[in-house]
Design a protein around this motif. Structure first.
Motif: not given
Length: 119
Positions: A77-106
């Protein structure tokens, strides 16, 4: 300079043939089309990668599927964002959602890589 290694493990294509591959892991590829499962059975179009970006639905949705390797999908997902030229992302929000996803699985006791369950 170190290069990013691409996984070359053979995968039997059960669905659609993949578009031209730009990056490849063991389960996912970033292609000119977007993100595609290597077996051709699941994809996310590039134009939909940042759909509802404030909630990061793709990592969250795919993170609930036991057949998905969440670490690799998030990398794709992160590689695709970069390679497809999306630069306007909120990295803090993305980190928070990825962390929540992994915590839920654990919390639910899922294995780190749960490829055993069918789709």
């Amino acid at each position: 300079m170190a290069l990013i290694a691409l996984d070359e493990t053979q995968v039997h294509v059960q669905g659609e043939q993949l578009a031209d591959i730009w990056w490849r892991g063991k389960q996912w590829a970033v292609t000119e089309y977007g993100i595609e499962a290597l077996d051709g059975t699941y994809y996310v179009e590039k134009d939909r990668l940042l759909e509802e970006a404030e909630n990061w639905p793709w990592p969250r949705q795919l993170g609930t599927k036991r057949w998905v390797d969440p670490d690799e999908f998030c990398t794709a997902f992160m590689v695709a964002i970069v390679l497809h030229g999306f630069s306007e992302i909120n990295s803090e929000s993305l980190r928070m959602h990825l962390t929540k996803m992994m915590e839920g699985r654990i919390k639910e006791g899922w294995p780190k890589h749960g490829a055993a369950d069918p789709r």
